[in-house]
Design an enzyme around this catalytic site. Structure first.
Site, PDB file in Angstrom:
ATOM      1  N   ARG A 107       0.854  -1.185   0.000  1.00 32.24           N
ATOM      2  CA  ARG A 107       0.000   0.000   0.000  1.00 32.24           C
ATOM      3  C   ARG A 107       0.894   1.241   0.000  1.00 32.24           C
ATOM      4  O   ARG A 107       1.698   1.417   0.915  1.00 32.24           O
ATOM      5  CB  ARG A 107      -0.905   0.010   1.237  1.00 32.24           C
ATOM      6  CG  ARG A 107      -1.693   1.286   1.362  1.00 32.24           C
ATOM      7  CD  ARG A 107      -2.541   1.364   2.626  1.00 32.24           C
ATOM      8  NE  ARG A 107      -3.210   2.649   2.640  1.00 32.24           N
ATOM      9  CZ  ARG A 107      -3.250   3.491   3.678  1.00 32.24           C
ATOM     10  NH1 ARG A 107      -2.693   3.169   4.826  1.00 32.24           N
ATOM     11  NH2 ARG A 107      -3.857   4.653   3.576  1.00 32.24           N
ATOM     12  N   HIS A 152      -2.786  10.983   0.574  1.00 30.73           N
ATOM     13  CA  HIS A 152      -2.253  10.747   1.923  1.00 30.73           C
ATOM     14  C   HIS A 152      -1.600  12.056   2.377  1.00 30.73           C
ATOM     15  O   HIS A 152      -0.401  12.124   2.630  1.00 30.73           O
ATOM     16  CB  HIS A 152      -1.277   9.573   1.920  1.00 30.73           C
ATOM     17  CG  HIS A 152      -1.054   8.956   3.273  1.00 30.73           C
ATOM     18  ND1 HIS A 152      -1.208   7.615   3.526  1.00 30.73           N
ATOM     19  CD2 HIS A 152      -0.671   9.495   4.459  1.00 30.73           C
ATOM     20  CE1 HIS A 152      -0.933   7.350   4.798  1.00 30.73           C
ATOM     21  NE2 HIS A 152      -0.601   8.489   5.390  1.00 30.73           N
ATOM     22  N   GLU A 197      -7.298   8.531   6.323  1.00 30.41           N
ATOM     23  CA  GLU A 197      -7.581   9.151   7.625  1.00 30.41           C
ATOM     24  C   GLU A 197      -8.062  10.591   7.537  1.00 30.41           C
ATOM     25  O   GLU A 197      -7.367  11.522   7.990  1.00 30.41           O
ATOM     26  CB  GLU A 197      -6.330   9.093   8.506  1.00 30.41           C
ATOM     27  CG  GLU A 197      -5.932   7.703   8.915  1.00 30.41           C
ATOM     28  CD  GLU A 197      -4.987   7.699  10.132  1.00 30.41           C
ATOM     29  OE1 GLU A 197      -4.614   8.777  10.607  1.00 30.41           O
ATOM     30  OE2 GLU A 197      -4.643   6.599  10.598  1.00 30.41           O
ATOM     31  N   ASN A 338      -7.556   1.776   9.817  1.00 30.48           N
ATOM     32  CA  ASN A 338      -6.274   1.946  10.515  1.00 30.48           C
ATOM     33  C   ASN A 338      -6.527   1.824  12.003  1.00 30.48           C
ATOM     34  O   ASN A 338      -7.416   2.496  12.544  1.00 30.48           O
ATOM     35  CB  ASN A 338      -5.671   3.326  10.234  1.00 30.48           C
ATOM     36  CG  ASN A 338      -5.166   3.455   8.800  1.00 30.48           C
ATOM     37  OD1 ASN A 338      -5.237   2.510   8.018  1.00 30.48           O
ATOM     38  ND2 ASN A 338      -4.667   4.621   8.458  1.00 30.48           N
ATOM     39  N   TYR A 340      -4.406   1.464  15.853  1.00 29.54           N
ATOM     40  CA  TYR A 340      -3.136   1.405  16.588  1.00 29.54           C
ATOM     41  C   TYR A 340      -3.298   1.181  18.083  1.00 29.54           C
ATOM     42  O   TYR A 340      -2.491   0.525  18.709  1.00 29.54           O
ATOM     43  CB  TYR A 340      -2.351   2.716  16.401  1.00 29.54           C
ATOM     44  CG  TYR A 340      -1.761   2.898  15.033  1.00 29.54           C
ATOM     45  CD1 TYR A 340      -2.502   3.427  13.987  1.00 29.54           C
ATOM     46  CD2 TYR A 340      -0.442   2.527  14.775  1.00 29.54           C
ATOM     47  CE1 TYR A 340      -1.952   3.595  12.726  1.00 29.54           C
ATOM     48  CE2 TYR A 340       0.121   2.697  13.511  1.00 29.54           C
ATOM     49  CZ  TYR A 340      -0.637   3.224  12.495  1.00 29.54           C
ATOM     50  OH  TYR A 340      -0.091   3.376  11.246  1.00 29.54           O
ATOM     51  N   GLU A 407      -3.612  -0.133   8.114  1.00 31.97           N
ATOM     52  CA  GLU A 407      -2.471   0.226   8.964  1.00 31.97           C
ATOM     53  C   GLU A 407      -2.648  -0.349  10.356  1.00 31.97           C
ATOM     54  O   GLU A 407      -3.737  -0.293  10.930  1.00 31.97           O
ATOM     55  CB  GLU A 407      -2.317   1.752   9.128  1.00 31.97           C
ATOM     56  CG  GLU A 407      -1.771   2.469   7.943  1.00 31.97           C
ATOM     57  CD  GLU A 407      -1.603   3.972   8.173  1.00 31.97           C
ATOM     58  OE1 GLU A 407      -1.298   4.372   9.313  1.00 31.97           O
ATOM     59  OE2 GLU A 407      -1.793   4.713   7.204  1.00 31.97           O
TER      60      GLU A 407
HETATM   61  C1  NOJ Z   1      -1.435   7.170  10.434  1.00 32.12           C
HETATM   62  C2  NOJ Z   1      -0.982   7.747   9.127  1.00 32.12           C
HETATM   63  O1  NOJ Z   1      -1.782   7.307   8.065  1.00 32.12           O
HETATM   64  C3  NOJ Z   1       0.489   7.557   8.827  1.00 32.12           C
HETATM   65  O2  NOJ Z   1       0.836   8.499   7.873  1.00 32.12           O
HETATM   66  C4  NOJ Z   1       1.297   7.676  10.102  1.00 32.12           C
HETATM   67  O3  NOJ Z   1       2.659   7.674   9.860  1.00 32.12           O
HETATM   68  C5  NOJ Z   1       0.914   6.530  11.009  1.00 32.12           C
HETATM   69  N1  NOJ Z   1      -0.487   6.577  11.305  1.00 32.12           N
HETATM   70  C6  NOJ Z   1       1.682   6.485  12.338  1.00 32.12           C
HETATM   71  O4  NOJ Z   1       1.371   7.602  13.098  1.00 32.12           O
END
Ligand code: NOJ
Length: 509
Positions: A107, A152, A197, A338, A340, A407
């Site tokens: 990606r 992006h 995002e 995404n 985290y 992500e």
């Molecule tokens: C979200 C973003 O899409 C990406 O650009 C960023 O580096 C990562 N998370 C980590 O923060």
């Protein structure tokens, strides 16, 4: 899985789903855990974060070029993405890294100012087209499926000079840009993501600390969101009506979703957590993925009411026309997700002030538990169970769409023996596995962020997410695999999470 079949598998999965294959064993902690055939593994990057070559071969300035050049003080280490990982010059080398990882897909994003230096499609920069064609050809030679993000965050500065995403005309300009991408790359690219995002670049860019550095929270962030949603709807319909029959392929949008858990079981905190989810994930998910479409009702009510109380003649959250609602509703083939980390949410105590803000509108307090393991990013603690909850929330509230995890990743200190990263990936993959095979979420693939260390926006090069370490001080910008690269290679090649961690000096503590 042989990566040559990946594109076919993704297509298959997008149409029919893959959640019902043989998931392997049920016991998630102690035995080998396998994903079904067809479940794809990949890595992600983004143009500004890796390419460098910021003013080379006809590329114009992006908002991140302008921001980092004019405001070094706003970037933690005062760095810029001028050179970044130099990926503009390292097509073959970077694809080799992916081949070594045994990945099925990659990606990456295309840079709007590299392709359309004026922002507009009256002039197409052939060198920009050549660069991405070269990358696509190299991926093809190595049987790696491209997954391409159209936007992006690196908006052409000349469009920001017209107000950027706060200007409604941007939806048309984005559609023109998307047309150039589809015309030039539609034959090679079968998986498209319109935006990455939107909450991050609308709230962060127009109401927060990111480029272009607008300080208009509760106002321009909503305008941005409104135009981005319209732009997504327009491009999806254009793709569906004009390009799908010609080239085939699939289109979605990537939305970030940190899990938001009530801090206590009280009704107030449960309501606060749900409000926070709606203002965050629902802001972009509801108009596209819900049955009814449009903004989440809670956002509409709160912002309308607050705007009135603040004396504005109209809501700070713009209204869609019925045609626009229809255009956006169902405008997806898959959801890019995404994820985290996780936060705990409590009811807020904010007063409605004359100066509006997104935070005042949401009106919740969020925090993370002290005993959740820290990483090198202040916002990111390791909370694997939140992944499963977020995926299930999507399944239950948005009619179980096909999800591509676009992500998931973590930053730790420099160094090659990154057992903490191995630990993170393994724990999050186990949580994902449970969401798919125990709960029935339709997830078609997993993308690790990121292939290599790169320019982490306002954190500069200080936060490293890579499977490959980048030596920024070497003239070659040398990439060296970390332990996590070895671990991920094993996962991507076998489709299974190992139960013997001796090779990775893994510790479950
Ligand atoms: C979200 C973003 O899409 C990406 O650009 C960023 O580096 C990562 N998370 C980590 O923060």
């Amino acid at each position: 899985m042989n990566s040559v079949y990946l594109h076919w598998f993704i297509s298959f999965a997008l149409f029919y789903g893959v959640s019902s294959g043989d998931p392997g064993t049920d016991n998630l902690l102690d035995s080998e855990v396998c994903f079904a055939d067809g479940f794809a593994f990949g890595v992600a990057t983004a143009s500004y974060q890796i390419e460098g070559a910021w003013n080379v071969s006809g590329k114009s300035e992006s908002i991140w070029d302008r921001y980092t050049h004019e405001h070094p003080e706003r970037i933690f280490d005062h760095n810029t993405g001028d050179v970044a990982c130099g990926s503009y010059y390292k097509v073959k080398e970077d694809v080799q890294l992916m081949t070594q990882l045994g990945l099925s897909f990659y990606r990456f994003s295309m840079s709007w100012p590299r392709i359309l230096p004026n922002g507009l499609s009256n002039y197409v920069n052939e060198d920009g087209i050549r660069y991405y064609k070269e990358l696509l050809a190299e991926l093809r030679r190595n049987h790696i499926t491209p997954v391409v993000t159209m936007y992006h965050w690196d908006l052409p500065q000349c469009l920001q000079d017209l107000g950027g995403w706060t200007n409604p005309i941007m939806a048309e300009y984005f559609a023109d840009y998307a047309r150039v991408l589809l015309d030039n790359f539609g034959e090679q690219v079968k998986i498209w993501i319109t935006f990455n995002e939107p909450v991050s670049f609308c709230e962060g860019g127009y109401g927060g600390e990111d480029a272009p550095g607008g300080k208009s929270s509760g106002f321009e962030d909503y305008m941005c969101g409104h135009n981005v949603l319209r732009a997504h709807g327009m491009v999806y319909r254009m793709f569906d009506q004009e390009y799908r029959k010609k080239y085939g392929g699939h289109m979605g949008i990537t939305i970030s979703f940190s899990w938001l858990e009530p801090a206590t079981t009280s009704l107030e905190d449960r309501k606060a957590a749900e409000t926070a989810r709606q203002f965050n994930f629902g802001w972009f998910a509801n108009p596209i993925f819900s049955k009814t479409g449009d903004y989440p009702p809670i956002m509409r009510t709160v912002i309308d009411t607050n705007s009135k109380r603040q004396g504005f003649p109209r809501s700070r959250l713009p209204y869609f026309t019925p045609q626009e609602v229809k255009m956006m509703r169902g405008a997806y083939d898959f959801l890019g997700l995404n994820h985290y980390t996780t936060y705990l949410v409590q009811q807020g105590t904010r007063k409605i002030r004359n100066q509006p803000s997104y935070e005042d509108d949401v009106n919740v307090k969020i925090h993370q538990k002290d005993d959740w393991p820290k990483t090198n990013s202040s916002w990111l603690r390791v909370v694997p169970w939140g992944f499963r909850k977020a995926l299930n929330y999507v399944r239950l509230n948005y009619r179980n769409p096909k999800v591509l995890v676009t992500e998931n990743g973590v930053s730790f200190e420099p160094g090659l023996r990154d057992t903490k990263r191995v630990n993170y990936i393994d724990a999050y993959l186990r949580s994902l596995h449970a969401a798919v095979y125990k709960d029935g979420c339709t997830v078609i693939g997993y993308t690790y962020w990121s292939l290599m260390d790169n320019f982490e926006w306002t954190r500069g090069f200080s936060e490293r997410f890579g499977l490959y370490e980048v030596d920024y001080s070497s003239p070659n910008l040398t990439r060296t695999p970390r332990l996590s690269a070895k671990y991920f290679t094993n996962v991507a090649k076998t489709g299974c999470l190992p139960n013997n961690f001796a090779d990775y000096t893994y510790s479950r503590d």
